[in-house]
Design a protein around this motif. Structure first.
Motif, PDB file in Angstrom:
ATOM      1  N   MET A   1       0.834  -1.209   0.000  1.00 51.10           N
ATOM      2  CA  MET A   1       0.000   0.000   0.000  1.00 51.10           C
ATOM      3  C   MET A   1       0.869   1.260   0.000  1.00 51.10           C
ATOM      4  N   ASN A   2       1.952   1.242   0.753  1.00 54.46           N
ATOM      5  CA  ASN A   2       2.860   2.396   0.765  1.00 54.46           C
ATOM      6  C   ASN A   2       3.480   2.618  -0.605  1.00 54.46           C
ATOM      7  N   GLU A   3       3.836   1.526  -1.294  1.00 56.98           N
ATOM      8  CA  GLU A   3       4.397   1.692  -2.632  1.00 56.98           C
ATOM      9  C   GLU A   3       3.347   2.244  -3.591  1.00 56.98           C
ATOM     10  N   TYR A   4       2.127   1.705  -3.542  1.00 55.74           N
ATOM     11  CA  TYR A   4       1.078   2.230  -4.411  1.00 55.74           C
ATOM     12  C   TYR A   4       0.946   3.743  -4.209  1.00 55.74           C
ATOM     13  N   GLU A   5       0.826   4.152  -2.966  1.00 51.65           N
ATOM     14  CA  GLU A   5       0.605   5.568  -2.677  1.00 51.65           C
ATOM     15  C   GLU A   5       1.791   6.424  -3.120  1.00 51.65           C
ATOM     16  N   GLU A   6       3.006   5.933  -2.873  1.00 55.36           N
ATOM     17  CA  GLU A   6       4.199   6.711  -3.235  1.00 55.36           C
ATOM     18  C   GLU A   6       4.363   6.812  -4.749  1.00 55.36           C
ATOM     19  N   VAL A   7       4.299   5.689  -5.430  1.00 55.88           N
ATOM     20  CA  VAL A   7       4.534   5.685  -6.879  1.00 55.88           C
ATOM     21  C   VAL A   7       3.415   6.412  -7.618  1.00 55.88           C
ATOM     22  N   LEU A   8       2.173   6.142  -7.268  1.00 56.18           N
ATOM     23  CA  LEU A   8       1.060   6.774  -7.980  1.00 56.18           C
ATOM     24  C   LEU A   8       0.964   8.273  -7.727  1.00 56.18           C
ATOM     25  N   SER A   9       1.651   8.760  -6.710  1.00 61.41           N
ATOM     26  CA  SER A   9       1.628  10.205  -6.447  1.00 61.41           C
ATOM     27  C   SER A   9       2.781  10.949  -7.124  1.00 61.41           C
ATOM     28  N   ARG A  10       3.639  10.256  -7.846  1.00 58.76           N
ATOM     29  CA  ARG A  10       4.741  10.926  -8.539  1.00 58.76           C
ATOM     30  C   ARG A  10       4.169  11.896  -9.567  1.00 58.76           C
ATOM     31  N   PRO A  11       4.637  13.149  -9.521  1.00 56.85           N
ATOM     32  CA  PRO A  11       4.046  14.186 -10.384  1.00 56.85           C
ATOM     33  C   PRO A  11       4.076  13.868 -11.875  1.00 56.85           C
ATOM     34  N   HIS A  12       5.119  13.197 -12.357  1.00 53.29           N
ATOM     35  CA  HIS A  12       5.209  12.946 -13.801  1.00 53.29           C
ATOM     36  C   HIS A  12       4.162  11.958 -14.301  1.00 53.29           C
ATOM     37  N   PHE A  13       3.515  11.208 -13.404  1.00 51.06           N
ATOM     38  CA  PHE A  13       2.437  10.317 -13.826  1.00 51.06           C
ATOM     39  C   PHE A  13       1.109  11.069 -13.942  1.00 51.06           C
ATOM     40  N   ASN A  14       0.996  12.186 -13.245  1.00 55.45           N
ATOM     41  CA  ASN A  14      -0.207  13.017 -13.322  1.00 55.45           C
ATOM     42  C   ASN A  14      -1.485  12.230 -13.008  1.00 55.45           C
ATOM     43  N   ILE A  15      -1.400  11.373 -11.982  1.00 55.56           N
ATOM     44  CA  ILE A  15      -2.570  10.624 -11.523  1.00 55.56           C
ATOM     45  C   ILE A  15      -3.175  11.433 -10.388  1.00 55.56           C
ATOM     46  N   SER A  16      -4.443  11.729 -10.492  1.00 55.17           N
ATOM     47  CA  SER A  16      -5.075  12.625  -9.518  1.00 55.17           C
ATOM     48  C   SER A  16      -5.121  12.011  -8.123  1.00 55.17           C
ATOM     49  N   ALA A  17      -5.149  12.875  -7.140  1.00 62.12           N
ATOM     50  CA  ALA A  17      -5.260  12.430  -5.746  1.00 62.12           C
ATOM     51  C   ALA A  17      -6.551  11.632  -5.557  1.00 62.12           C
ATOM     52  N   ASN A  18      -7.614  12.042  -6.228  1.00 61.34           N
ATOM     53  CA  ASN A  18      -8.889  11.326  -6.126  1.00 61.34           C
ATOM     54  C   ASN A  18      -8.766   9.905  -6.671  1.00 61.34           C
ATOM     55  N   GLU A  19      -8.107   9.745  -7.820  1.00 56.50           N
ATOM     56  CA  GLU A  19      -7.926   8.412  -8.389  1.00 56.50           C
ATOM     57  C   GLU A  19      -7.097   7.530  -7.456  1.00 56.50           C
ATOM     58  N   ARG A  20      -6.013   8.074  -6.923  1.00 57.21           N
ATOM     59  CA  ARG A  20      -5.151   7.322  -5.995  1.00 57.21           C
ATOM     60  C   ARG A  20      -5.926   6.919  -4.747  1.00 57.21           C
ATOM     61  N   GLN A  21      -6.648   7.871  -4.197  1.00 57.66           N
ATOM     62  CA  GLN A  21      -7.401   7.629  -2.965  1.00 57.66           C
ATOM     63  C   GLN A  21      -8.502   6.582  -3.192  1.00 57.66           C
ATOM     64  N   THR A  22      -9.196   6.702  -4.311  1.00 59.31           N
ATOM     65  CA  THR A  22     -10.255   5.749  -4.636  1.00 59.31           C
ATOM     66  C   THR A  22      -9.690   4.339  -4.745  1.00 59.31           C
ATOM     67  N   LEU A  23      -8.577   4.196  -5.456  1.00 56.06           N
ATOM     68  CA  LEU A  23      -7.954   2.888  -5.616  1.00 56.06           C
ATOM     69  C   LEU A  23      -7.503   2.317  -4.271  1.00 56.06           C
ATOM     70  N   CYS A  24      -6.751   3.087  -3.529  1.00 57.98           N
ATOM     71  CA  CYS A  24      -6.208   2.591  -2.255  1.00 57.98           C
ATOM     72  C   CYS A  24      -7.314   2.294  -1.251  1.00 57.98           C
ATOM     73  N   ASN A  25      -8.334   3.138  -1.198  1.00 55.29           N
ATOM     74  CA  ASN A  25      -9.466   2.877  -0.299  1.00 55.29           C
ATOM     75  C   ASN A  25     -10.195   1.599  -0.699  1.00 55.29           C
ATOM     76  N   TYR A  26     -10.377   1.409  -1.996  1.00 55.82           N
ATOM     77  CA  TYR A  26     -11.058   0.208  -2.472  1.00 55.82           C
ATOM     78  C   TYR A  26     -10.278  -1.046  -2.063  1.00 55.82           C
ATOM     79  N   ILE A  27      -8.975  -1.016  -2.269  1.00 55.61           N
ATOM     80  CA  ILE A  27      -8.151  -2.177  -1.930  1.00 55.61           C
ATOM     81  C   ILE A  27      -8.227  -2.463  -0.437  1.00 55.61           C
ATOM     82  N   ARG A  28      -8.113  -1.436   0.385  1.00 50.69           N
ATOM     83  CA  ARG A  28      -8.171  -1.632   1.838  1.00 50.69           C
ATOM     84  C   ARG A  28      -9.539  -2.160   2.288  1.00 50.69           C
TER      85      ARG A  28
END
Length: 133
Positions: free
Chosen positions: A45-72
């Motif tokens: 989970m820490n890797e998902y959050e860290e990697v998906l938040s890298r600015p060059h991927f431009n993945i929104s905080a909402n998308e990251r949060q939705t994914l991580c919350n769903y998995i948890r």
């Protein structure tokens, strides 16, 4: 339903592609539809959050949060099962060792060469073929 650890590279590819018919996008869709039950631990989970938040991927905080919350909320938190062989990238070890905790589970990755040769280690396209059987 199939148990699987999903490697971070699958999520990155799915969120970066504009092709909803891609295998990575289909894996994420299958996850959210409950066809795949994700296995995880806090390291993953820490890797998902860290990697998906890298600015060059431009993945929104909402998308990251939705994914991580769903998995948890819908996944199975588990510990690692020790595996003694060396890995090309030791950071990938956790994904394989978590996949070992559940019988008949899979590890879905775009980097097969980073893992031991094992029928449980599959590409996104192979995972979709398994789900279609």
């Amino acid at each position: 339903m199939i148990y699987a650890v999903i490697d971070t590279n699958v999520f990155v590819s799915a969120y970066l592609t504009h092709n909803l018919a891609s295998s990575t996008s289909k894996v994420v869709d299958a996850l959210f539809r409950g066809r795949i039950c994700p296995l995880y631990n806090e390291e993953i989970m820490n890797e998902y959050e860290e990697v998906l938040s890298r600015p060059h991927f431009n993945i929104s905080a909402n998308e990251r949060q939705t994914l991580c919350n769903y998995i948890r909320q819908n996944g199975v938190a588990t510990e690692r099962t020790s595996f003694e062989e060396l890995f090309v990238d030791e950071d990938d070890r956790v994904f394989y060792e978590v996949a070992l905790t559940e019988e008949d589970s899979f590890l879905v990755t775009g980097n097969l060469r980073h893992y031991p040769v094992d029928p449980r280690v599959v590409t996104p396209a192979q995972m979709m073929a398994i789900l279609e059987d």
